[in-house]
Design an enzyme around this catalytic site. Structure first.
Site, short mmCIF file in Angstrom:
data_model
loop_
_atom_site.label_atom_id
_atom_site.label_comp_id
_atom_site.label_asym_id
_atom_site.label_seq_id
_atom_site.Cartn_x
_atom_site.Cartn_y
_atom_site.Cartn_z
N GLY A 48 47.62 -2.47 28.37
CA GLY A 48 46.33 -2.10 28.96
C GLY A 48 45.98 -0.63 28.91
O GLY A 48 44.82 -0.26 28.94
N GLU A 102 49.44 4.54 33.97
CA GLU A 102 49.14 3.13 34.21
C GLU A 102 47.62 2.96 34.20
O GLU A 102 46.88 3.83 34.68
CB GLU A 102 49.75 2.75 35.58
N ASP A 103 47.13 1.87 33.62
CA ASP A 103 45.68 1.63 33.60
C ASP A 103 45.18 1.29 35.00
O ASP A 103 44.22 1.88 35.49
CB ASP A 103 45.33 0.52 32.59
N ASP A 106 47.69 -2.81 40.80
CA ASP A 106 47.21 -3.97 41.55
C ASP A 106 48.23 -4.24 42.67
O ASP A 106 48.15 -3.64 43.73
CB ASP A 106 47.09 -5.12 40.54
N LYS A 134 43.81 -0.82 43.22
CA LYS A 134 43.24 -1.81 44.15
C LYS A 134 44.06 -1.76 45.45
O LYS A 134 45.06 -2.48 45.57
CB LYS A 134 43.37 -3.23 43.56
N PHE A 155 38.96 -8.80 39.65
CA PHE A 155 39.51 -8.72 38.30
C PHE A 155 38.54 -8.00 37.38
O PHE A 155 37.35 -8.33 37.32
CB PHE A 155 39.80 -10.13 37.77
N VAL A 156 39.05 -7.00 36.66
CA VAL A 156 38.19 -6.21 35.76
C VAL A 156 38.72 -6.25 34.32
O VAL A 156 39.92 -6.44 34.10
CB VAL A 156 38.08 -4.74 36.24
N ASP A 162 42.34 -6.35 29.66
CA ASP A 162 42.01 -7.61 29.00
C ASP A 162 41.97 -8.81 29.92
O ASP A 162 42.42 -8.77 31.06
CB ASP A 162 43.07 -7.91 27.93
N ARG A 168 39.39 -5.97 25.68
CA ARG A 168 39.98 -4.62 25.62
C ARG A 168 39.07 -3.63 24.91
O ARG A 168 39.10 -2.44 25.16
CB ARG A 168 41.32 -4.64 24.87
P1 5GP Z 1 50.62 -4.88 39.18
O1 5GP Z 1 52.03 -4.99 38.70
O2 5GP Z 1 50.30 -3.58 39.89
O3 5GP Z 1 50.21 -6.08 39.99
O4 5GP Z 1 49.69 -4.98 37.93
C1 5GP Z 1 49.71 -4.06 36.97
C2 5GP Z 1 49.24 -4.60 35.64
O5 5GP Z 1 48.52 -5.83 35.76
C3 5GP Z 1 48.27 -3.61 35.05
O6 5GP Z 1 48.94 -2.69 34.24
C4 5GP Z 1 47.35 -4.50 34.25
O7 5GP Z 1 47.89 -4.70 32.97
C5 5GP Z 1 47.35 -5.80 35.00
N1 5GP Z 1 46.19 -5.88 35.90
C6 5GP Z 1 46.14 -5.69 37.24
N2 5GP Z 1 44.90 -5.85 37.71
C7 5GP Z 1 44.13 -6.15 36.64
C8 5GP Z 1 42.72 -6.42 36.48
O8 5GP Z 1 41.89 -6.42 37.41
N3 5GP Z 1 42.33 -6.66 35.20
C9 5GP Z 1 43.18 -6.68 34.15
N4 5GP Z 1 42.65 -6.92 32.97
N5 5GP Z 1 44.49 -6.43 34.26
C10 5GP Z 1 44.95 -6.17 35.49
#
Ligand code: 5GP
Length: 179
Positions: A48, A102-103, A106, A134, A155-156, A162, A168
């Site tokens: 991402g 990190e993109d 979450d 978030k 969700f974005v 993606d 993407r």
């Molecule tokens: P986490 O481990 O913090 O739950 O999630 C991190 C990864 O989940 C991010 O690097 C991303 O790849 C994916 N992710 C989390 N939220 C979103 C979202 O709203 N949209 C998308 N496309 N990917 C997300």
């Protein structure tokens, strides 16, 4: 409101490319100010982050190294709750300043996992950069040193993010409409 379809789901325009660009400039300016003179390795989290990292790194004005790690925790629009390392971190981080890119943060599980992997390599300092965060979804006590902006728990896609590999390529960021 501009809406699009990606992978059979409806999304509406959320953050325009011009705002994303301002967020990237702002983070780069702070990094250029704070890390000048340090031995810095940027560590992007794939997939991402590939666009964000590419834009950010091209605004860095000091000598630095760049590498990537590939993790996965999402399937479609839902987090799986477990984080897999698909391409690991190489060696050579010892004594360096590591800036994790990190993109989007979450649940915080991915960043927590990376932080552990990086800490094991004994760097001098670890800093975290995220374009989006978030806060309502985060279940870990994660410190983001350089943040673009907080967003609601929705969700974005777009700007590298993606939905099952789709979306993407979008220059703007879109959020799911639920419709
Ligand atoms: P986490 O481990 O913090 O739950 O999630 C991190 C990864 O989940 C991010 O690097 C991303 O790849 C994916 N992710 C989390 N939220 C979103 C979202 O709203 N949209 C998308 N496309 N990917 C997300």
């Amino acid at each position: 409101m501009k809406t699009i379809k990606a992978h059979n789901k409806k999304f509406e325009l959320f953050i325009e490319a011009s705002e994303i660009s301002r967020m990237v400039d702002n983070i780069a300016e702070k990094l250029n100010h704070d890390l000048k003179g340090e031995e810095v390795i940027f560590l992007g989290i794939l997939d991402g982050t590939f666009i964000f990292a590419a834009d950010l790194i091209r605004k860095i004005e000091f000598d630095c190294q760049v590498t990537f790690v590939k993790m996965s925790s999402y399937k479609g629009t839902l987090t799986t709750g477990s984080v897999e390392t698909l391409i690991g971190i190489g060696t050579g981080l010892e004594g360096k300043t590591i800036v994790i890119i990190e993109d989007i943060v979450d649940t915080g599980l991915t960043l927590e996992r990376i932080l552990k992997l990086v800490r094991d390599q004994k760097p001098a300092k670890i800093l975290t950069v995220a374009l989006l965060f978030k806060p309502d979804a985060c279940i870990r006590d994660i410190r983001i040193d350089y943040l673009g902006r907080e967003i609601p728990n929705e969700f974005v896609i777009g700007y590298g993010l993606d939905c099952d590999g789709f979306g993407r390529n979008l220059a703007d960021i879109y959020k799911i409409t639920g419709a």
